[in-house]
Write a protein that holds these residues in place. Structure first.
Motif, PDB file in Angstrom:
ATOM      1  N   TYR A 207      41.991  58.616  10.497  1.00 35.79           N
ATOM      2  CA  TYR A 207      43.416  58.759  10.771  1.00 35.79           C
ATOM      3  C   TYR A 207      44.318  58.728   9.554  1.00 35.79           C
ATOM      4  O   TYR A 207      45.493  59.033   9.645  1.00 35.79           O
ATOM      5  CB  TYR A 207      43.851  57.682  11.775  1.00 35.79           C
ATOM      6  CG  TYR A 207      43.223  57.915  13.129  1.00 35.79           C
ATOM      7  CD1 TYR A 207      43.688  58.943  13.939  1.00 35.79           C
ATOM      8  CD2 TYR A 207      42.150  57.162  13.569  1.00 35.79           C
ATOM      9  CE1 TYR A 207      43.103  59.202  15.160  1.00 35.79           C
ATOM     10  CE2 TYR A 207      41.554  57.415  14.794  1.00 35.79           C
ATOM     11  CZ  TYR A 207      42.031  58.434  15.582  1.00 35.79           C
ATOM     12  OH  TYR A 207      41.454  58.706  16.788  1.00 35.79           O
TER      13      TYR A 207
ATOM     14  N   THR B 252      43.198  59.826   6.169  1.00 36.54           N
ATOM     15  CA  THR B 252      42.827  60.646   5.015  1.00 36.54           C
ATOM     16  C   THR B 252      42.765  62.129   5.402  1.00 36.54           C
ATOM     17  O   THR B 252      42.568  62.459   6.568  1.00 36.54           O
ATOM     18  CB  THR B 252      41.438  60.256   4.460  1.00 36.54           C
ATOM     19  OG1 THR B 252      40.445  60.617   5.432  1.00 36.54           O
ATOM     20  CG2 THR B 252      41.339  58.770   4.182  1.00 36.54           C
ATOM     21  N   PRO B 253      42.959  62.990   4.407  1.00 38.11           N
ATOM     22  CA  PRO B 253      42.879  64.433   4.673  1.00 38.11           C
ATOM     23  C   PRO B 253      41.523  64.838   5.242  1.00 38.11           C
ATOM     24  O   PRO B 253      41.453  65.690   6.130  1.00 38.11           O
ATOM     25  CB  PRO B 253      43.087  65.060   3.297  1.00 38.11           C
ATOM     26  CG  PRO B 253      43.832  64.038   2.518  1.00 38.11           C
ATOM     27  CD  PRO B 253      43.358  62.713   3.027  1.00 38.11           C
TER      28      PRO B 253
ATOM     29  N   LEU C 278      41.503  64.082   8.908  1.00 41.17           N
ATOM     30  CA  LEU C 278      42.317  65.059   9.642  1.00 41.17           C
ATOM     31  C   LEU C 278      41.536  66.346   9.834  1.00 41.17           C
ATOM     32  O   LEU C 278      41.521  66.928  10.922  1.00 41.17           O
ATOM     33  CB  LEU C 278      43.626  65.329   8.869  1.00 41.17           C
ATOM     34  CG  LEU C 278      44.667  66.203   9.558  1.00 41.17           C
ATOM     35  CD1 LEU C 278      45.205  65.512  10.797  1.00 41.17           C
ATOM     36  CD2 LEU C 278      45.805  66.536   8.609  1.00 41.17           C
TER      37      LEU C 278
ATOM     38  N   ARG D  82      38.816  65.875  12.497  1.00 40.52           N
ATOM     39  CA  ARG D  82      39.351  65.924  13.863  1.00 40.52           C
ATOM     40  C   ARG D  82      39.731  67.352  14.248  1.00 40.52           C
ATOM     41  O   ARG D  82      39.512  67.792  15.373  1.00 40.52           O
ATOM     42  CB  ARG D  82      40.568  65.005  13.983  1.00 40.52           C
ATOM     43  CG  ARG D  82      40.186  63.524  13.988  1.00 40.52           C
ATOM     44  CD  ARG D  82      41.387  62.656  14.253  1.00 40.52           C
ATOM     45  NE  ARG D  82      42.314  62.646  13.128  1.00 40.52           N
ATOM     46  CZ  ARG D  82      43.621  62.524  13.233  1.00 40.52           C
ATOM     47  NH1 ARG D  82      44.174  62.410  14.418  1.00 40.52           N
ATOM     48  NH2 ARG D  82      44.381  62.510  12.169  1.00 40.52           N
ATOM     49  N   ALA D  83      40.300  68.080  13.286  1.00 41.51           N
ATOM     50  CA  ALA D  83      40.696  69.459  13.574  1.00 41.51           C
ATOM     51  C   ALA D  83      39.472  70.324  13.856  1.00 41.51           C
ATOM     52  O   ALA D  83      39.448  71.088  14.825  1.00 41.51           O
ATOM     53  CB  ALA D  83      41.498  70.023  12.404  1.00 41.51           C
TER      54      ALA D  83
ATOM     55  N   GLU E 154      37.973  69.615  17.286  1.00 37.76           N
ATOM     56  CA  GLU E 154      38.737  70.027  18.458  1.00 37.76           C
ATOM     57  C   GLU E 154      38.913  71.520  18.546  1.00 37.76           C
ATOM     58  O   GLU E 154      38.867  72.097  19.631  1.00 37.76           O
ATOM     59  CB  GLU E 154      40.116  69.361  18.417  1.00 37.76           C
ATOM     60  CG  GLU E 154      40.295  68.361  19.524  1.00 37.76           C
ATOM     61  CD  GLU E 154      41.714  67.891  19.571  1.00 37.76           C
ATOM     62  OE1 GLU E 154      42.045  67.003  18.771  1.00 37.76           O
ATOM     63  OE2 GLU E 154      42.497  68.400  20.391  1.00 37.76           O
ATOM     64  N   ASN E 155      39.188  72.162  17.434  1.00 34.40           N
ATOM     65  CA  ASN E 155      39.404  73.598  17.447  1.00 34.40           C
ATOM     66  C   ASN E 155      38.980  74.183  16.106  1.00 34.40           C
ATOM     67  O   ASN E 155      39.759  74.280  15.170  1.00 34.40           O
ATOM     68  CB  ASN E 155      40.882  73.912  17.732  1.00 34.40           C
ATOM     69  CG  ASN E 155      41.121  75.386  17.957  1.00 34.40           C
ATOM     70  OD1 ASN E 155      40.267  76.222  17.641  1.00 34.40           O
ATOM     71  ND2 ASN E 155      42.274  75.727  18.492  1.00 34.40           N
TER      72      ASN E 155
ATOM     73  N   HIS F 137      38.297  77.129  15.171  1.00 32.97           N
ATOM     74  CA  HIS F 137      38.983  78.341  14.711  1.00 32.97           C
ATOM     75  C   HIS F 137      40.328  78.024  14.096  1.00 32.97           C
ATOM     76  O   HIS F 137      40.743  78.651  13.127  1.00 32.97           O
ATOM     77  CB  HIS F 137      39.135  79.315  15.872  1.00 32.97           C
ATOM     78  CG  HIS F 137      37.831  79.696  16.476  1.00 32.97           C
ATOM     79  ND1 HIS F 137      36.895  80.428  15.792  1.00 32.97           N
ATOM     80  CD2 HIS F 137      37.278  79.410  17.672  1.00 32.97           C
ATOM     81  CE1 HIS F 137      35.830  80.599  16.543  1.00 32.97           C
ATOM     82  NE2 HIS F 137      36.023  79.979  17.704  1.00 32.97           N
ATOM     83  N   ALA F 138      41.007  77.031  14.682  1.00 33.51           N
ATOM     84  CA  ALA F 138      42.293  76.629  14.119  1.00 33.51           C
ATOM     85  C   ALA F 138      42.086  76.103  12.710  1.00 33.51           C
ATOM     86  O   ALA F 138      42.837  76.441  11.793  1.00 33.51           O
ATOM     87  CB  ALA F 138      42.941  75.565  14.996  1.00 33.51           C
ATOM     88  N   ALA F 139      41.056  75.294  12.531  1.00 33.91           N
ATOM     89  CA  ALA F 139      40.786  74.735  11.210  1.00 33.91           C
ATOM     90  C   ALA F 139      40.455  75.847  10.226  1.00 33.91           C
ATOM     91  O   ALA F 139      40.964  75.887   9.109  1.00 33.91           O
ATOM     92  CB  ALA F 139      39.630  73.740  11.303  1.00 33.91           C
TER      93      ALA F 139
ATOM     94  N   SER G  95      41.316  78.916  10.346  1.00 36.94           N
ATOM     95  CA  SER G  95      42.435  79.822  10.069  1.00 36.94           C
ATOM     96  C   SER G  95      43.403  79.255   9.041  1.00 36.94           C
ATOM     97  O   SER G  95      44.226  79.981   8.517  1.00 36.94           O
ATOM     98  CB  SER G  95      43.186  80.162  11.362  1.00 36.94           C
ATOM     99  OG  SER G  95      43.964  79.058  11.760  1.00 36.94           O
ATOM    100  N   VAL G  96      43.333  77.962   8.767  1.00 35.27           N
ATOM    101  CA  VAL G  96      44.194  77.423   7.716  1.00 35.27           C
ATOM    102  C   VAL G  96      43.388  77.100   6.461  1.00 35.27           C
ATOM    103  O   VAL G  96      43.842  76.383   5.585  1.00 35.27           O
ATOM    104  CB  VAL G  96      44.972  76.163   8.179  1.00 35.27           C
ATOM    105  CG1 VAL G  96      45.962  76.529   9.245  1.00 35.27           C
ATOM    106  CG2 VAL G  96      44.028  75.079   8.664  1.00 35.27           C
ATOM    107  N   GLY G  97      42.182  77.657   6.380  1.00 28.99           N
ATOM    108  CA  GLY G  97      41.420  77.565   5.140  1.00 28.99           C
ATOM    109  C   GLY G  97      40.558  76.318   4.999  1.00 28.99           C
ATOM    110  O   GLY G  97      40.068  76.032   3.922  1.00 28.99           O
ATOM    111  N   ILE G  98      40.395  75.555   6.075  1.00 30.28           N
ATOM    112  CA  ILE G  98      39.480  74.410   6.004  1.00 30.28           C
ATOM    113  C   ILE G  98      38.047  74.933   5.995  1.00 30.28           C
ATOM    114  O   ILE G  98      37.700  75.823   6.764  1.00 30.28           O
ATOM    115  CB  ILE G  98      39.699  73.466   7.212  1.00 30.28           C
ATOM    116  CG1 ILE G  98      41.059  72.778   7.085  1.00 30.28           C
ATOM    117  CG2 ILE G  98      38.587  72.421   7.305  1.00 30.28           C
ATOM    118  CD1 ILE G  98      41.422  71.905   8.264  1.00 30.28           C
TER     119      ILE G  98
END
Lengths: 322, 520
Positions: free
Chosen positions: A173, A175-176, A179, A182-183, A186-187, A189-191, A193-196
């Motif tokens: 909860y 640290t990057p 985060l 968790r991303a 859960e999703n 594709h969302a992660a 799409s922001v370059g994770i």
């Protein structure tokens, strides 16, 4: 019956609850971190078995418990990365990869033990006091009546297990990396799409998961049962998955449900010591607790999902007018 | 041509997938800086593929992409973002349990030491939110905010990452009328600040309303670029589907017979104590289409749920040919001749991973003709599915193809093929053409009319005002969980009148509304 209550309300009993909880907690935290990244680490049981063996053997060879623990951790880590390689790179089903590790854990360890030492089934003969994980008496707390008896005098790893609850909460909860985990869980594709880097995050979570299972294994062979034996982990890796599910992947929730399972196991030990208790009936207590726990968890989940589904239509477009 | 006129130039783009399907063939696509540029085309025309290449999700087989005068190789979304390109996907790329602020800074979270600086994340969110007039609540979890706000979060995500060119993939498909209006205001505001917007949509009215230029695609090729002001809706649809789509549905006058569906006093309060249905009563007769219009969230969704036993009302009754249907299991409902085209087709309409055939026969596998002892009669099943695929013009490779591989319009055709072919007495159609292409829309609308004229009762719920006004014989307007108005004849109705009832400015007297019950 009164005999039982007496036993339960002794500090010695609560001490044993904590002791019994520790290995479940290690594995459950391992299950939780993997689950938060969207991966089910089914292989916890096998990872504990194998790392427990290597932990106790290494400590014997080096005559150092620290090196033994570190080796167990390393073995857990390597095994989890292996699962990751099969599941993420080669696209096998992660559950199957986990089951493979479990089978390796039950059959392969006996073979390895025989190969390394010529012993069959357990390492009891190799163990001496100096290579077991030491216990610690906490200076101030040990003098408090009752509480001191419960909380003080545990092994280093027991304290570490509970410390990891806090560490994992901070990791998830604050640290990057947390985060991102968790991303991804859960999703994905969302992660993405922001370059994770999704794969890297998943390997990281698995590595943590395996390391924790490794520590749980070390706890079992190098403290709890004082030597490795083939029936030693006894389903703790699976109970850990249940504890994780009940705790919904939250570090604190996972700890509480691990404690519940620890309590059930401690109770079994106590009740079986009573005269007249059927040992067969008593031995199912932890498993009944697991089933009950999962039923409660499932019921809660169903209610939550239903509520989410039913309120979906009320997307409240009216609010903007205000 | 001056070099700086176009911010995006896609030249001679061809995309052939490994399975041999050519999604784009020699497409040119140019976008001027500071314009709102529409990309139109039927489902499967190749617009999504083209945009995926611009956002780095796919690589072109041939052709080059020039962004701000520089030839670029967009190998991943990260590269595209670094070139100032952002994309708002049709299915939101958000993490539901994270807060709005966390979603916005995801992957680039501000830190203090080794920890996340959440306060900073909120500050960033608020700063951008104010600057672009995209109001969001930074501390709320994404799962708790309405769809319209989710979309704003997506736009902010792109802006925070420095996007100057925004790709919006069918942004209005999930929005209510008011939310759409709001989005348009925000997009125009962005345009005024020099941002470039690429807007993918099927909806002719929207395109006409806010875009400057239009690129139309058909079957993987570009059909040219047009100035929005200089092209008519009819021409656009002709270019999209290659023939003149009749926008007005042809239908004979309805000749209603006996009542099929009779709803009386349906009342439902949701768990937040909001009365979603408040004593709703109406009847639908054989041979007529009764439309249900209204701004979304005024009880239409709940009404359908109650009628198909997806939820239970607090009070009231509903009967089909005299038989009570509240609480009746769905197989019994279907046996009574009730069909449903659900609003959420991906969840309630189909099983995505199952084949077209399996989806088509899923409501009739009990029937004798599809069984041979304990086993399926595969021959009869194949024959049935082949026939349905033909009758309903489902565009697919074979009946064994997985449904989720089809385009939205064809998925809906599979749903419709199943629901319409079971000899229904009552058809409940909830948003039957939402988000699907013009061709499939026209097909489904005509089928609805055809079935009603053949004697089925049709209850049509739609947020598309054109659809509900053109298709319905008579119409009710819902507002705040009540029926606000009943119009016996829709042919003389105007948008303006409807709007007043939909937004609650006016409502008819009880006597006028009660006429929809057709009693005495």
């Amino acid at each position: 019956m009164s005999q039982l209550w007496e036993m339960i309300f002794q500090s010695e009993f609560l001490f044993s609850v904590i002791r019994i909880t520790a290995p479940i907690l290690f594995a459950a935290l391992g299950a939780a971190i993997a689950e938060r990244a969207g991966l089910t680490n089914m292989g916890l049981e096998g990872m504990m078995m194998i790392s427990a063996l290597f932990g106790t053997l290494t400590s014997y060879w080096t005559q150092s418990w620290i090196i033994g623990v570190l080796c167990a951790l390393l073995v857990g880590l390597v095994l989890s990365l292996m699962v990751g390689f099969f599941a993420l790179k080669l696209k096998t089903d992660i559950i199957l990869a986990g089951i493979a590790v479990n089978m390796l854990g039950s059959g392969g360890t006996i073979f390895l033990l025989y190969m390394f030492t010529g012993m069959r089934g357990n390492t009891g003969a190799l163990v001496s006091e100096n290579i077991l994980i030491p216990t610690v008496h906490i200076p101030l707390i040990q003098d408090i009546p009752v509480l001191g008896d419960i909380l003080s005098g545990h092994s280093v790893l027991t304290y570490l297990a509970f410390l990891f609850v806090l560490l994992m909460w901070v990791l998830l909860y604050k640290t990057p990396v947390g985060l991102s985990i968790r991303a991804v869980g859960e999703n994905e594709h969302a992660a993405e799409s922001v370059g994770i880097k999704v794969r890297r995050i998943q390997y990281t979570a698995l590595a943590i998961s395996g390391s924790l299972a490794g520590l749980g294994g070390a706890f079992m062979s190098m403290y709890y049962s004082q030597g490795w034996n083939s029936g030693m982990v006894a389903g703790r890796g699976f109970i850990a998955l249940a504890a994780q599910a009940m705790g919904q992947g939250e570090p604190v929730g996972t700890m509480l449900s691990s404690l519940l399972f620890g309590l059930a196991q401690a109770l079994r030990t106590k009740v079986s010591a009573l005269q007249g208790a059927s040992s067969y009936l008593v031995s199912v207590i932890p498993y009944v607790a697991t089933v009950l726990g999962l039923v409660i968890y499932a019921a809660a989940t169903i209610r939550r999902v239903k509520k989410a589904r039913r309120t979906k239509h009320v997307a409240a477009p009216v609010e903007e007018k205000e | 041509m001056p070099q700086n006129e176009f911010v995006v130039q896609m030249v001679g783009i061809t995309k052939v997938y490994p399975n041999g399907i050519a999604a784009n063939r020699d497409v040119d696509f140019n976008v001027r800086g500071g314009e709102i540029h529409a990309l139109m085309g039927e489902n499967g025309a190749g617009k999504s593929t083209l945009m995926k290449m611009l956002f780095g999700l796919e690589q072109p087989t041939e052709g080059k992409i020039i962004v701000n005068g520089e030839t670029v190789r967009l190998t991943s979304p990260t590269v595209a973002i670094s070139k100032g390109i952002g994309m708002v996907h049709q299915h939101f790329m958000l993490v539901p349990s994270l807060t709005v602020a966390e979603n916005i800074v995801l992957g680039m979270a501000p830190t203090k030491g080794m920890f996340i600086d959440y306060k900073k994340a909120v500050e960033i969110t608020e700063e951008y939110s104010k600057r672009y007039n995209l109001l969001v609540e930074p501390d709320k979890r994404v799962m708790d905010i309405p769809v319209g706000m989710k979309q704003k979060v997506e736009i902010l995500k792109a802006l925070v990452r420095g996007a100057k060119i925004l790709i919006l993939d069918e942004p209005t498909a999930v929005l209510t009328t008011q939310e759409t209006e709001e989005l348009f205001r925000e997009l125009i505001h962005l345009k005024e600040q020099g941002y470039t917007i690429i807007f993918i949509s099927h909806k002719l009215n929207e395109i006409k309303q806010i875009t400057d230029r239009i690129t139309i695609m058909r079957a993987g090729k570009s059909m040219g670029v047009y100035n929005t002001a200089e092209i008519s809706k009819e021409e656009i649809s002709r270019l999209m589907v290659g023939r003149d789509v009749v926008l007005a549905v042809q239908k004979d006058k309805a000749e209603p017979k006996e009542t099929v569906l009779q709803v009386r006093g349906l009342t439902y309060t949701n768990e937040w104590n909001k009365k979603m249905l408040d004593g709703v009563s109406f009847s639908v007769r054989q041979g007529e289409i009764l439309g249900v219009a209204g701004v979304e969230g005024n009880g239409q969704g709940e009404l359908v749920e109650m009628l198909f036993n997806l939820n239970r009302p607090d009070a009231g009754s509903a009967t089909v040919n005299g038989q009570e249907i509240i609480g009746m299991p769905q197989d019994k409902l279907r046996a009574l001749g009730v069909s449903l085209i659900p609003e959420d087709r991906m969840t309630y309409g189909i099983a995505g991973a199952a084949t077209i055939e399996e989806n088509l026969i899923s409501d009739r596998i009990d029937q004798k003709r599809f069984n041979k002892g304990p086993l399926f009669n595969m021959k009869a099943i194949h024959a049935e599915s082949e026939q349905l695929i033909k009758d309903f013009a489902v565009l697919c490779k074979s009946h064994q193809q997985k449904v989720q591989m089809l385009s939205g319009g064809n998925i809906q055709k599979v749903v419709v093929a199943r629901e319409f072919s079971s000899n229904p007495k009552l058809i409940i159609a909830d948003q039957p053409t939402r988000g699907i292409d013009v061709g499939a829309t026209e097909f489904i609308r005509n089928k609805l009319v055809e079935l009603s004229r053949a004697g089925a009762a049709v209850l049509l719920v739609s947020a598309d005002l054109n659809e509900v006004m053109e298709l319905s014989d008579s119409l009710i307007v819902m507002c705040g969980g009540k029926i606000a108005a009943y119009f016996e004849d829709t042919s003389t109705l105007t948008d303006a009148v409807m709007g007043e009832y939909m937004l609650g400015l006016k409502s008819q007297s009880d006597e006028e509304i009660r006429r929809v019950c057709h009693e005495g």
